[in-house]
Design a protein around this motif. Structure first.
Motif, short mmCIF file in Angstrom:
data_model
loop_
_atom_site.label_atom_id
_atom_site.label_comp_id
_atom_site.label_asym_id
_atom_site.label_seq_id
_atom_site.Cartn_x
_atom_site.Cartn_y
_atom_site.Cartn_z
N SER A 210 0.91 -1.03 -0.13
CA SER A 210 -0.02 -0.03 0.02
C SER A 210 0.95 1.13 -0.13
O SER A 210 0.59 2.27 -0.73
N ASP A 211 1.95 1.20 0.64
CA ASP A 211 2.82 2.36 0.75
C ASP A 211 3.50 2.56 -0.60
O ASP A 211 3.50 3.86 -1.05
N GLY A 212 3.63 1.78 -1.33
CA GLY A 212 4.58 1.91 -2.78
C GLY A 212 3.60 2.14 -3.69
O GLY A 212 3.82 3.20 -4.41
N LEU A 213 2.29 1.70 -3.71
CA LEU A 213 1.43 2.07 -4.63
C LEU A 213 0.81 3.40 -4.50
O LEU A 213 0.53 4.24 -5.42
N GLN A 214 0.69 3.79 -3.37
CA GLN A 214 -0.03 5.17 -3.12
C GLN A 214 1.20 6.37 -3.59
O GLN A 214 0.84 7.43 -4.14
N VAL A 215 2.56 6.02 -3.38
CA VAL A 215 3.24 6.89 -3.86
C VAL A 215 3.49 6.95 -5.36
O VAL A 215 3.37 8.19 -6.01
N CYS B 113 -4.06 4.52 -0.11
CA CYS B 113 -3.76 3.80 -1.42
C CYS B 113 -5.33 3.47 -2.11
O CYS B 113 -5.19 3.66 -3.24
N LEU B 114 -6.09 2.98 -1.20
CA LEU B 114 -7.37 2.76 -1.95
C LEU B 114 -8.35 4.03 -2.52
O LEU B 114 -8.68 3.98 -3.55
N LEU B 115 -8.26 4.89 -1.80
CA LEU B 115 -8.86 6.45 -2.23
C LEU B 115 -8.01 6.91 -3.52
O LEU B 115 -8.85 7.18 -4.54
N LEU B 116 -6.71 6.82 -3.47
CA LEU B 116 -5.98 7.44 -4.49
C LEU B 116 -6.16 6.50 -5.79
O LEU B 116 -6.26 7.04 -6.85
N PHE B 117 -6.32 5.16 -5.61
CA PHE B 117 -6.58 4.25 -6.92
C PHE B 117 -8.13 4.77 -7.43
O PHE B 117 -8.35 4.62 -8.58
N ILE B 118 -9.00 4.87 -6.52
CA ILE B 118 -10.25 5.14 -7.14
C ILE B 118 -10.38 6.44 -7.83
O ILE B 118 -10.85 6.70 -9.02
N ARG B 119 -9.51 7.33 -7.40
CA ARG B 119 -9.42 8.67 -7.93
C ARG B 119 -8.54 8.69 -9.52
O ARG B 119 -8.88 9.23 -10.50
N TYR B 120 -7.39 7.72 -9.38
CA TYR B 120 -6.76 7.62 -10.67
C TYR B 120 -7.68 6.90 -11.58
O TYR B 120 -7.69 7.24 -12.88
N SER B 121 -8.44 5.67 -11.17
CA SER B 121 -9.39 4.87 -12.22
C SER B 121 -10.43 5.93 -12.66
O SER B 121 -10.66 6.05 -14.01
N PHE B 122 -10.86 6.92 -12.00
CA PHE B 122 -12.05 7.69 -12.39
C PHE B 122 -11.32 9.02 -13.39
O PHE B 122 -11.93 8.99 -14.54
N LEU B 123 -10.09 9.39 -13.45
CA LEU B 123 -9.55 10.29 -14.22
C LEU B 123 -9.07 9.38 -15.50
O LEU B 123 -9.44 9.96 -16.63
N ILE B 124 -8.65 8.06 -15.50
CA ILE B 124 -8.22 7.38 -16.62
C ILE B 124 -9.58 7.13 -17.46
O ILE B 124 -9.51 7.37 -18.50
N LYS B 125 -10.70 6.74 -16.87
CA LYS B 125 -11.86 6.50 -17.55
C LYS B 125 -12.42 7.94 -18.27
O LYS B 125 -12.73 7.76 -19.50
N LYS B 126 -12.17 8.93 -17.49
CA LYS B 126 -12.57 10.21 -18.09
C LYS B 126 -11.84 10.76 -19.27
O LYS B 126 -12.20 11.12 -20.32
N ILE B 127 -10.44 10.31 -19.18
CA ILE B 127 -9.60 10.71 -20.35
C ILE B 127 -9.92 9.76 -21.55
O ILE B 127 -10.07 10.46 -22.58
N GLU B 128 -9.97 8.69 -21.28
CA GLU B 128 -10.36 7.44 -22.25
C GLU B 128 -11.54 7.91 -22.96
O GLU B 128 -11.87 7.75 -24.20
#
Length: 444
Positions: free
Chosen positions: A366-371, A428-443
């Motif tokens: 979780s530490d590595g992924l959130q960074v 880590c979980l909340l940042l992944f949700i944010r990242y996924s949201f932006l990627i879907k929005k860009i796609e």
């Protein structure tokens, strides 16, 4: 997986010099701890307290300087030399000013150290050490400004070389000044602080020389005249920089609270806590290296407006980071009893530290992924929502857990580190949700 794994070598080539540079900066403190630990648990606790105050304040300039990297990477991707030069010179200037301000902040905090419920013998040793390393905030800030610019230009080896020079010097100075070798007085913990100060000055000077010696970069770090300021670029740096500064302040502040909480328990708990922090910081800096790689490569692709490759590259960095952090976690499980013996000889400290290192092993993923997620989001110039996410994760959820588990339930230092694990995992979980949201929005 093939479309992602083929990017691993490029990611690593960019990340490794950053990792060596970042680990080198952490190593300055680790060398202090390893050498000072030979003086006893009280001295190690004193260095922990001094560094805790320094690092939480330092997080502001570290975070602000990170705004230089994505902007430089984006302009570099656009082949916009003029704006890259402005970001470099204004960024270095603002970092220098911030370094002076934060030096003053440390001096103010020192006046209130008596209210932190720390052992008197620890505070007595920590204050002279903190007096010295507070001055190093200024060269550290300048170094960070220059480093983030060179990273954004994909010249990550420059800061690696400068850091290695500083670390070799720090080891020599620590040996001489802490233990009174070669005719020098035995200065103990204060000697470690002097070694750190000198090494940080040399690191900045070395990096500056390395940058201006490169033909394509020599014009980038010229100090601008006030009449020539591009206030638009300065505003852009400030708008991007201070949310990132808050992100690191929230995270570093959360981890620094573990120092004060452990210090209110016992000297042994504080010393053990510092050992665990040292080990966690090493692998954290590996993840930071890949986070910088994500920022630079995502920023470059954003500048080129190549969205499919940008998404593929950001995902490849996440996958590679997850694999590396899982390996670290397994290694720590097996060597957690041995690591503390490198620092101290007191059995109580070794026992507590080995328990804390089990938690360190568990939160590697979780530490590595959130960074790395933060790195990708910075490359997308998304900083405001991640700032809110880190505040919620660490201070709305993590800190109350830390107090409840360590004080109310009486789990002591172990409870502190369960709370750190909780905060990192939620982040880590909340940042992944944010990242996924932006990627879907860009796609879309």
């Amino acid at each position: 997986m093939r479309q992602y794994t083929k990017e691993f070598s490029t990611n690593t080539k960019l990340a490794v010099p950053v990792i060596i540079g970042q680990v080198g900066q952490v190593a300055v403190g680790i060398v202090d701890n390893l050498m000072v630990g030979k003086l006893g648990a009280t001295s190690l606790a004193a260095v922990s307290l001094g560094n805790g105050i320094f690092f939480v304040v330092m997080s502001v300039v570290l975070g602000f300087s990170m705004s230089i990297t994505p902007l430089t990477a984006q302009f570099h991707g656009e082949q916009n030399r003029k704006d890259s030069s402005k970001v470099a010179s204004y960024g270095l200037l603002l970092c220098g000013i911030l370094g002076v301000i934060l030096f003053a902040v440390i001096k103010i905090i020192q006046q209130f150290i008596g209210y932190f419920n720390q052992a008197e013998e620890v505070v007595e040793i920590a204050m002279p050490y903190l007096n010295v390393i507070a001055v190093s905030m200024i060269p550290y800030a300048l170094y960070q400004g220059a480093k983030q610019f060179s990273d954004g230009m994909s010249l990550t080896k420059l800061s690696m070389i400068a850091t290695m020079i500083g670390n070799v010097l720090n080891i020599v100075l620590n040996y001489v000044l802490i233990f009174g070798k070669w005719g020098c007085p035995r200065l103990g913990v204060t000697g470690a602080g002097i070694g750190t100060l000198i090494s940080r000055i040399v690191m900045f000077l070395a990096l500056y020389v390395l940058i201006v010696k490169k033909e394509e970069l020599k014009s980038f770090l010229k100090w601008p005249r006030a009449s020539q300021f591009d206030w638009g670029q300065i505003t852009k740096l400030l708008k991007l920089g201070f949310p990132i500064a808050l992100q690191l302040l929230f995270e570093f502040g959360f981890f620094t609270m573990s120092i004060f909480m452990a210090g209110s328990l016992s000297v042994s708990a504080q010393a053990a806590n510092q050992i665990a922090l040292n080990v966690a910081a090493l692998t954290f800096m590996v993840a930071v290296g890949y986070g910088v790689a994500a920022t630079v490569r995502v920023g470059n692709q954003l500048g080129k407006k190549d969205i499919p490759n940008m998404i593929r590259i950001s995902r490849s960095v996440l996958i590679l980071t997850a694999m590396i952090q899982l390996v670290f976690g397994v290694i720590f499980i097996f060597i957690r009893h041995w690591i503390p013996t490198l620092y101290v000889e007191e059995i109580e400290v070794i026992v507590i530290a080995s328990q804390l290192l089990l938690i360190v092993a568990l939160f590697q993923l979780s530490d590595g992924l959130q960074v790395t997620l933060l790195g990708s989001l910075r490359g997308l110039l998304d900083v405001k929502m991640p700032t809110l996410i880190l505040f919620i994760s660490y201070w709305i959820i993590g800190f109350p857990c830390m107090y409840y588990l360590s004080k109310v339930l009486g789990l002591g230092a172990f409870g502190i580190w369960i709370a750190l694990f909780t905060g990192l995992t939620v982040s880590c979980l909340l940042l992944f949700i944010r990242y996924s949201f932006l990627i879907k929005k860009i796609e879309a």
